[in-house]
Design a protein around this motif. Structure first.
Motif, PDB file in Angstrom:
ATOM      1  N   VAL A 115       0.808  -1.088   0.140  1.00  0.00           N
ATOM      2  CA  VAL A 115      -0.061   0.116   0.145  1.00  0.00           C
ATOM      3  C   VAL A 115       0.855   1.304  -0.049  1.00  0.00           C
ATOM      4  N   GLY A 116       0.177   2.327  -0.047  1.00  0.00           N
ATOM      5  CA  GLY A 116       0.995   3.523   0.012  1.00  0.00           C
ATOM      6  C   GLY A 116       1.283   4.373  -1.117  1.00  0.00           C
ATOM      7  N   PRO A 117       1.983   5.601  -0.948  1.00  0.00           N
ATOM      8  CA  PRO A 117       1.902   6.283  -2.244  1.00  0.00           C
ATOM      9  C   PRO A 117       2.749   5.800  -3.058  1.00  0.00           C
ATOM     10  N   LEU A 118       3.769   4.786  -3.053  1.00  0.00           N
ATOM     11  CA  LEU A 118       4.499   4.208  -3.918  1.00  0.00           C
ATOM     12  C   LEU A 118       3.730   3.236  -4.989  1.00  0.00           C
ATOM     13  N   ALA A 119       2.943   2.591  -4.023  1.00  0.00           N
ATOM     14  CA  ALA A 119       1.863   1.778  -4.826  1.00  0.00           C
ATOM     15  C   ALA A 119       1.176   2.341  -5.920  1.00  0.00           C
ATOM     16  N   GLU A 120       0.463   3.324  -5.165  1.00  0.00           N
ATOM     17  CA  GLU A 120      -0.309   4.093  -6.050  1.00  0.00           C
ATOM     18  C   GLU A 120       0.542   5.210  -7.093  1.00  0.00           C
ATOM     19  N   LEU A 121       1.872   5.385  -6.834  1.00  0.00           N
ATOM     20  CA  LEU A 121       2.701   5.959  -7.847  1.00  0.00           C
ATOM     21  C   LEU A 121       2.750   4.744  -9.167  1.00  0.00           C
ATOM     22  N   THR A 122       2.894   3.698  -8.877  1.00  0.00           N
ATOM     23  CA  THR A 122       3.454   2.644  -9.966  1.00  0.00           C
ATOM     24  C   THR A 122       1.701   2.517 -10.744  1.00  0.00           C
ATOM     25  N   LEU A 123       1.059   2.331  -9.803  1.00  0.00           N
ATOM     26  CA  LEU A 123      -0.382   1.989 -10.586  1.00  0.00           C
ATOM     27  C   LEU A 123      -0.983   3.146 -11.405  1.00  0.00           C
ATOM     28  N   SER A 124      -0.326   4.375 -10.945  1.00  0.00           N
ATOM     29  CA  SER A 124      -0.660   5.315 -11.876  1.00  0.00           C
ATOM     30  C   SER A 124      -0.119   5.500 -13.371  1.00  0.00           C
ATOM     31  N   ARG A 125       0.694   4.423 -13.690  1.00  0.00           N
ATOM     32  CA  ARG A 125       1.305   4.153 -14.936  1.00  0.00           C
ATOM     33  C   ARG A 125       0.759   3.044 -15.804  1.00  0.00           C
ATOM     34  N   LEU A 126      -0.477   2.493 -15.051  1.00  0.00           N
ATOM     35  CA  LEU A 126      -1.030   1.368 -15.487  1.00  0.00           C
ATOM     36  C   LEU A 126      -2.415   1.264 -15.775  1.00  0.00           C
ATOM     37  N   THR A 127      -2.918   0.615 -16.749  1.00  0.00           N
ATOM     38  CA  THR A 127      -4.569   0.167 -16.593  1.00  0.00           C
ATOM     39  C   THR A 127      -4.541  -1.037 -17.032  1.00  0.00           C
ATOM     40  N   ALA A 128      -6.030  -1.724 -16.912  1.00  0.00           N
ATOM     41  CA  ALA A 128      -6.114  -3.026 -17.202  1.00  0.00           C
ATOM     42  C   ALA A 128      -7.512  -3.166 -17.687  1.00  0.00           C
ATOM     43  N   ASP A 129      -7.651  -4.431 -17.947  1.00  0.00           N
ATOM     44  CA  ASP A 129      -9.052  -4.622 -18.689  1.00  0.00           C
ATOM     45  C   ASP A 129     -10.046  -5.047 -17.540  1.00  0.00           C
ATOM     46  N   LYS A 130      -9.836  -5.674 -16.600  1.00  0.00           N
ATOM     47  CA  LYS A 130     -10.524  -6.314 -15.395  1.00  0.00           C
ATOM     48  C   LYS A 130      -9.723  -6.034 -14.042  1.00  0.00           C
ATOM     49  N   VAL A 131     -10.584  -5.864 -13.134  1.00  0.00           N
ATOM     50  CA  VAL A 131     -10.142  -5.629 -11.755  1.00  0.00           C
ATOM     51  C   VAL A 131     -10.641  -6.445 -10.839  1.00  0.00           C
ATOM     52  N   PHE A 132     -10.047  -7.090  -9.844  1.00  0.00           N
ATOM     53  CA  PHE A 132     -10.612  -8.029  -8.989  1.00  0.00           C
ATOM     54  C   PHE A 132     -10.071  -7.607  -7.512  1.00  0.00           C
ATOM     55  N   LEU A 133     -11.261  -7.075  -6.678  1.00  0.00           N
ATOM     56  CA  LEU A 133     -10.994  -6.577  -5.471  1.00  0.00           C
ATOM     57  C   LEU A 133     -11.625  -7.503  -4.330  1.00  0.00           C
TER      58      LEU A 133
END
Lengths: 269, 269
Positions: B168-186
DNA sequence: CGCATGATTGCACGTAACACGCAAGACTCT
DNA sequence: AGAGTCTTGCGTGTTACGTGCAATCATGCG
């Protein structure tokens, strides 16, 4: 007549299986029972232990089974070539190196751990520690420390290189660009005094280079089998002061070039 | 000083491993390499073959390994040590949910997997797949897929939450900000039709919210014990169309509020 | 039918690995 | 610091292993 004779003597002298059939039977028994014993096989198949041993040797060579002391067992899975070969060599040396490096890490430190088995051993010796921040791109170190509540564990994201069990790529570097550390511990597939760290891909060397740049002190952990080796063609130069940590099995020939470097300390454990 | 002394004594008087550590090391070597040799172990660990034999006898009795003539090998897969801790509840349900979700994922897809045991089961059912990109912040999913060469595995970096085994945390969100996906499973610690996903910390809900935003289709995997629960106070709202996947043990009372939502599909398996 | 050839087996022998007991040393705990 | 426990190294005898050799068996050919 012959047949009559055979059936008359009954269990005493019943026709023995041929070699191939017997081996097949043994293989099947091992498959179903999981484990067999030489003496029992010899008795139940009415041959000498020698013969059984020969059969088992043949089946072992063939790969279907594995010998044990006094018997044999199913060889369900032989080996995992992925991580196994490298980790198999010089475990004790790697462990000593890791232990030494762990002793170098003090309370309140923030350290970067590279991917690899040696840094994995280092991580192992940090498990019980507290008041420590560990940044890593290696799955082995991650596994070691996942349960250690006392340690703040930060992982570089990125793409997983399955063969080296580490994260690499632009996302890892992006994450790293937001971090610095007190000490950096790098692994190496090969190490050359002039060229630096040798790895299989530029992705790895690029990340190592950046990691080295992000820490105040740089340590390279490499057992003696790595020294002077250049198994691949991608290099991460070491242009800042650094410390080589290797095992006492390193020869003077191997260590000489590193000792000759300015700003480079050489430790053998 | 202390360090200098140690390095001077070198090979002569280096500290030997303690018995427990050595045995653990041996066990690990066998797990990774599949097979070891007594003599080599004795040499590399610097103890007598007798000691190695004693260690192996102990590990054999313990069931971890199996002796061979002159060495030892990995016994049948008794492993799975890290898994199955307190996640004992509703394993079958979670597995069914994970299996259903895995079937939803097609060739060429890029999917985001949240942390948690349910998404871990989903990852388990993806192990043999190929032509798939998986993005995850969960250690369980990571462990499941670490060996699956066919899958492009991208991990969000960041700080590890030890209790939930996720980044978790800002670094995870930073990484995620460079990605998208077809499906998300939460996954979810609790789920409410009006409020959304309930978690123990804002770090988690923040990341979940962002993950949901980064995928074309959003699935929430939650066994029936989670429905209508709000064990904590941090919430991730679900303001886009999404699909609830739960087990058939869910009551109509539990499912009613979700069925009443517009743009929300409810699946029970 | 008889003989030759090759495979297989049992036996014997030397070697290597194993299990056990004992005493010295290291470590821990109070 | 001292007692107790754990661990280790070494020596003992035992067991299993591997191999060479000769006898036996199965098989193919003249």
């Amino acid at each position: 007549m012959g047949a009559a004779m055979r059936q008359e003597v009954g269990a005493e002298e019943r026709r023995r299986l041929r070699a191939g059939d017997r081996r097949e039977l043994i293989a099947r028994m091992i498959q179903t029972d999981g484990t067999v014993v030489v003496e029992e096989l010899a008795r139940s198949l009415e041959v000498t232990p020698s013969t059984i041993r020969r059969d088992l040797a043949l089946l072992t060579e063939q790969g279907t089974i594995a010998r044990t002391y006094g018997g044999a067992m199913s060889a369900g899975h032989t080996a995992e070539p992925t991580l196994g070969q490298r980790s198999g060599l010089a475990v004790a040396e790697k462990d000593r190196i890791g232990r030494w490096a762990a002793a170098r890490i003090g309370p309140g430190d923030t350290v970067i751990l590279d991917a690899g088995t040696t840094t994995g051993r280092l991580a192992h010796h940090l498990r019980a520690r507290a008041d420590l921040t560990v940044i890593t791109c290696g799955l082995t170190a991650l596994r070691e420390l996942a349960e250690s509540d006392g340690i703040e564990l930060i992982t570089l994201g990125g793409t997983l290189r399955h063969v080296s069990q580490g994260f690499v790529g632009p996302l890892a570097e992006l994450t790293l660009s937001r971090l610095t550390a007190d000490k950096v511990f790098l692994g190496a597939d090969g190490l050359d005094a002039r060229l630096g760290i040798c790895e299989a891909s530029l992705q790895q060397t690029s990340l190592k280079e950046m990691m080295a740049d992000r820490g105040k002190e740089v340590y390279v952990l490499a057992d003696s089998s790595k020294l002077g080796q250049s198994p691949f063609t991608a290099w991460a130069p070491l242009d800042r002061p650094w410390t080589l940590v290797t095992d006492s099995g390193a020869t003077d020939d191997q260590l000489g070039p590193f000792r000759a470097l300015p700003d480079t300390e050489v430790i053998t454990v």
